[in-house]
Design a protein around this motif. Structure first.
Motif, PDB file in Angstrom:
ATOM      1  N   VAL A  10       5.886   0.369  -3.413  1.00 24.44           N
ATOM      2  CA  VAL A  10       5.365  -0.020  -2.101  1.00 24.44           C
ATOM      3  C   VAL A  10       4.179   0.862  -1.713  1.00 24.44           C
ATOM      4  CG1 VAL A  10       5.908  -0.081   0.361  1.00 24.44           C
ATOM      5  CG2 VAL A  10       7.502  -1.048  -1.291  1.00 24.44           C
ATOM      6  N   LEU A  11       4.287   2.154  -1.978  1.00 21.11           N
ATOM      7  CA  LEU A  11       3.196   3.080  -1.657  1.00 21.11           C
ATOM      8  C   LEU A  11       1.934   2.731  -2.436  1.00 21.11           C
ATOM      9  CD1 LEU A  11       2.251   5.707  -0.222  1.00 21.11           C
ATOM     10  CD2 LEU A  11       2.918   6.880  -2.324  1.00 21.11           C
ATOM     11  N   PHE A  12       2.067   2.537  -3.747  1.00 20.55           N
ATOM     12  CA  PHE A  12       0.894   2.217  -4.554  1.00 20.55           C
ATOM     13  C   PHE A  12       0.347   0.834  -4.205  1.00 20.55           C
ATOM     14  CE2 PHE A  12       2.642   5.381  -7.722  1.00 20.55           C
ATOM     15  CZ  PHE A  12       1.708   6.353  -7.402  1.00 20.55           C
ATOM     16  N   GLY A  13       1.205  -0.095  -3.861  1.00 22.49           N
ATOM     17  CA  GLY A  13       0.739  -1.407  -3.429  1.00 22.49           C
ATOM     18  C   GLY A  13      -0.059  -1.337  -2.140  1.00 22.49           C
ATOM     19  N   LEU A  36      -6.618  -4.224  -7.007  1.00 22.61           N
ATOM     20  CA  LEU A  36      -5.830  -5.336  -7.528  1.00 22.61           C
ATOM     21  C   LEU A  36      -4.817  -4.845  -8.557  1.00 22.61           C
ATOM     22  CD1 LEU A  36      -5.541  -8.389  -7.320  1.00 22.61           C
ATOM     23  CD2 LEU A  36      -7.185  -8.587  -9.174  1.00 22.61           C
ATOM     24  N   ALA A  37      -5.243  -3.938  -9.417  1.00 22.26           N
ATOM     25  CA  ALA A  37      -4.327  -3.384 -10.418  1.00 22.26           C
ATOM     26  C   ALA A  37      -3.204  -2.580  -9.758  1.00 22.26           C
ATOM     27  CB  ALA A  37      -5.103  -2.508 -11.399  1.00 22.26           C
ATOM     28  N   LEU A  38      -3.536  -1.811  -8.712  1.00 20.12           N
ATOM     29  CA  LEU A  38      -2.503  -1.041  -8.015  1.00 20.12           C
ATOM     30  C   LEU A  38      -1.484  -1.934  -7.320  1.00 20.12           C
ATOM     31  CD1 LEU A  38      -4.590   1.867  -6.470  1.00 20.12           C
ATOM     32  CD2 LEU A  38      -2.571   2.132  -7.891  1.00 20.12           C
ATOM     33  N   MET A  39      -1.906  -3.095  -6.871  1.00 22.02           N
ATOM     34  CA  MET A  39      -0.967  -4.005  -6.215  1.00 22.02           C
ATOM     35  C   MET A  39      -0.071  -4.728  -7.214  1.00 22.02           C
ATOM     36  SD  MET A  39      -3.014  -5.726  -3.042  1.00 22.02           S
ATOM     37  CE  MET A  39      -4.431  -6.278  -3.952  1.00 22.02           C
ATOM     38  N   VAL A  40      -0.565  -4.941  -8.438  1.00 20.08           N
ATOM     39  CA  VAL A  40       0.162  -5.769  -9.395  1.00 20.08           C
ATOM     40  C   VAL A  40       1.019  -4.955 -10.368  1.00 20.08           C
ATOM     41  CG1 VAL A  40      -0.176  -7.388 -11.301  1.00 20.08           C
ATOM     42  CG2 VAL A  40      -1.494  -7.640  -9.215  1.00 20.08           C
ATOM     43  N   PHE A  41       0.554  -3.788 -10.802  1.00 15.57           N
ATOM     44  CA  PHE A  41       1.230  -3.096 -11.892  1.00 15.57           C
ATOM     45  C   PHE A  41       2.663  -2.666 -11.590  1.00 15.57           C
ATOM     46  CE2 PHE A  41       0.353   0.937  -9.935  1.00 15.57           C
ATOM     47  CZ  PHE A  41       1.270   1.822 -10.495  1.00 15.57           C
ATOM     48  N   PRO A  42       3.095  -2.384 -10.341  1.00 15.14           N
ATOM     49  CA  PRO A  42       4.499  -2.000 -10.143  1.00 15.14           C
ATOM     50  C   PRO A  42       5.501  -3.085 -10.539  1.00 15.14           C
ATOM     51  CG  PRO A  42       3.228  -1.305  -8.250  1.00 15.14           C
ATOM     52  CD  PRO A  42       2.332  -2.154  -9.102  1.00 15.14           C
TER      53      PRO A  42
END
Length: 67
Positions: A10-13, A36-42
């Protein structure tokens, strides 16, 4: 999935959403792509330590790469 993985995701998103908005407003490709990568990779990383390592690396990329 445990609570720490969920909270780090959630934090990285959230940080990724900020990078995404900044990149879209400034029309800068690097923050937009990193956001975009930070929202998707978790969604694809299951361990806490790899999640933190990838997230911190993606957050550092816009500060070192200027296009």
């Amino acid at each position: 999935m445990n609570a720490s993985t969920l909270l780090w995701g959630v934090l990285f998103g959230s940080i990724g959403f900020g990078f995404f908005l900044y990149g879209r407003k400034q029309q800068a490709v690097v923050p937009l792509a990193c956001g975009l990568a930070l929202m998707v990779f978790p969604y694809f990383v299951s361990g806490t330590l790899p999640l933190m390592a990838i997230g911190i690396a993606l957050m550092a990329v816009p500060y070192f790469v200027k296009l």
